[in-house]
Design a protein around this motif. Sequence first.
Motif, mmCIF file in Angstrom:
data_model
loop_
_atom_site.group_PDB
_atom_site.id
_atom_site.type_symbol
_atom_site.label_atom_id
_atom_site.label_comp_id
_atom_site.label_asym_id
_atom_site.label_seq_id
_atom_site.Cartn_x
_atom_site.Cartn_y
_atom_site.Cartn_z
ATOM 1 N N TRP A 187 0.828 -1.202 0.000
ATOM 2 C CA TRP A 187 0.000 0.000 0.000
ATOM 3 C C TRP A 187 0.867 1.260 0.000
ATOM 4 O O TRP A 187 0.538 2.254 -0.653
ATOM 5 C CB TRP A 187 -0.930 0.004 1.220
ATOM 6 N N GLY A 226 -4.704 -2.624 -4.014
ATOM 7 C CA GLY A 226 -4.848 -1.287 -4.587
ATOM 8 C C GLY A 226 -4.184 -1.099 -5.931
ATOM 9 O O GLY A 226 -4.233 0.004 -6.494
ATOM 10 N N THR A 244 -9.910 -4.199 -5.196
ATOM 11 C CA THR A 244 -8.913 -3.388 -4.487
ATOM 12 C C THR A 244 -8.249 -4.196 -3.377
ATOM 13 O O THR A 244 -7.028 -4.148 -3.192
ATOM 14 C CB THR A 244 -9.564 -2.125 -3.913
ATOM 15 N N LEU A 264 -6.351 0.358 -8.696
ATOM 16 C CA LEU A 264 -6.541 1.806 -8.690
ATOM 17 C C LEU A 264 -5.330 2.528 -9.278
ATOM 18 O O LEU A 264 -5.468 3.584 -9.908
ATOM 19 C CB LEU A 264 -6.804 2.290 -7.266
#
Length: 597
Positions: free
Chosen positions: A19, A189, A184, A192
């Motif tokens: 992340w 993630g 996600t 994205l």
Amino acid sequence: MASQTHDSAAPTLEELQRWTWVIGRAQQLMLEHGVETMLKVAETPPPGGALAAASLAPVPLAMPGLGGMGDAAALARAAGDFWMDALKLWTCALGGGLAGEAGGAPPARADRRFDAPEWRDHPTYDLIRQMYLLIGDHLLRGVDLIEGVEPQEREKLRFATRTMMDALSPSNFVFTNPLVMKKTLETGGENLLRGLEHLLKDLRQGQLSHVAPGAFELGKNLATTPGKVVKRTRLYELIQYAPTTTEVLETPLVIFPPWINRFYILDLSPKKSFIRWAVDQGLTVFVVSWKSADASMRDVTWDDYVAAQIDAVDTIRDLLGVRGVHTIGYCVAGTTLAATLAVLAARGEADKVASATFFTAQVDFSRAGDLKLFVDDDQLKMLEGLAPEGYFDGRYMAATFNLLRGRDLIWNYVVNNYLLGEDYPQFDLLHWNGDTTNLPAAWHRAYLADLYRDNKLVVPKALTVLGQPVDLRQVQTPAYVQAGREDHIAPPESVWKITDHFAGPLRFVLAGSGHIAGVVNPPSAGKYQYWTNANKAGSLAEFVAGATETPGSWWPDWIGWIEDRSRDKVSAKRARIPGKGALPALADAPGDYVRQR
């Protein structure tokens, strides 16, 4: 590298690292894009360059005044209905389940945005979905309660409300879309991040992408029907296609595609190509490939496009030594073809055109659908500021057409491209849809004002083209008129009205699907259907009520109609072969103009 699912709330070190990397990389991409944008602004922008920052925003609408807002009692009842429906919805949710649509939301309907089972199986997402549909339904009903608003302004408000609700759909946001949340978490993630890369690329090019760059190439896997450019003017290239039969119908065919799109919508992959199919039926086929407008075309008007159609007809007649030609006009080129026929009739030269086929074309714009919402005085004034060099950037027109089907052509791709971070589909039709052309600004404004807004084409002699007052009642050329049942650009009710104005024999065919798929529907696909009615009908509804439905493509019906007009055949040699007649080959099909931006 896929992340793992953990029962505990605390993320692992590996997940924290991922992340951190995703967020850092996203910040880097946004910073790079910001710097790049500032550097471009500091320089002299290219024509249409302002699009890069604004083209993804919906086309602005001139919003109507709200007048007296509406009857107080009716508004009170509407407010009460909304809160009662909302209360039912929340009561059902708090009671342990929504039980389908029992919570007061509008009845369930086909809506691909909410196809995922989580939208109904998960209580939270089900509540979000139903509350969204409930609000949208009541907002649209509220539009009808506003007093003191003209019908045209009310339609604008209704369209703006639908557009706003499409944009605010919970499916368009990360935390309210169960599929996006799942993806996600699964990728840590990274979806994205890929979506951000797609978004920044689209901002740079000033246009929403539908397919991956480089997936298609003209002459390689698109527009591959063999042919030659045999004439080039400042407005168009004339392409002649090579015959595939030993004999061909004596009367040739020339196709006029709309200049707001590339002609190869009729020559996609070989299996979808109308042009290739028409050649295989024994037709000598010519196609006009329009030039994308630039500053040199600032003086181009409708007269020039009508003159170009007549010039193409005369060129083919002289080349092949024939009396007349079959013609096809698609969309706006069909509108122009109607004016061309009227001009020829007024000149006593109607026999130059043996027949006229209209693909989803309008001549009477009294029922032209949602596009009429974009042609009031405020919109036309706004357009003047978008064409300082005399031409109108085609990306604006593409954005307008996409907005008419925002769910399918905008928000569907926002979710897939930007939120799910999916790879682009390899779909030739979507590549064509994004291959925009520029329009001469003066002519485009006149087209919107004279035809869409003022509907002058069907008023006898209200318009003069090439010195001839236009009167569609003089047109006696046999006509084949095709409309798409689900067409949102040229609604079938609008296309039907051509039957009120022509004086010659006319065959109307209603095809399944819309503006593109209703036309590009080869027999081999076995898709859709079409309706015909041999009896005279006074309206589209009357036509449909007595129509016969035939499964599959309408193309065989059309070629049968063409053959009934002229069955004589000649050998496919000499001038019937591109470049072998009086006009030498200038380039291989699909030519040069189709590649210019």
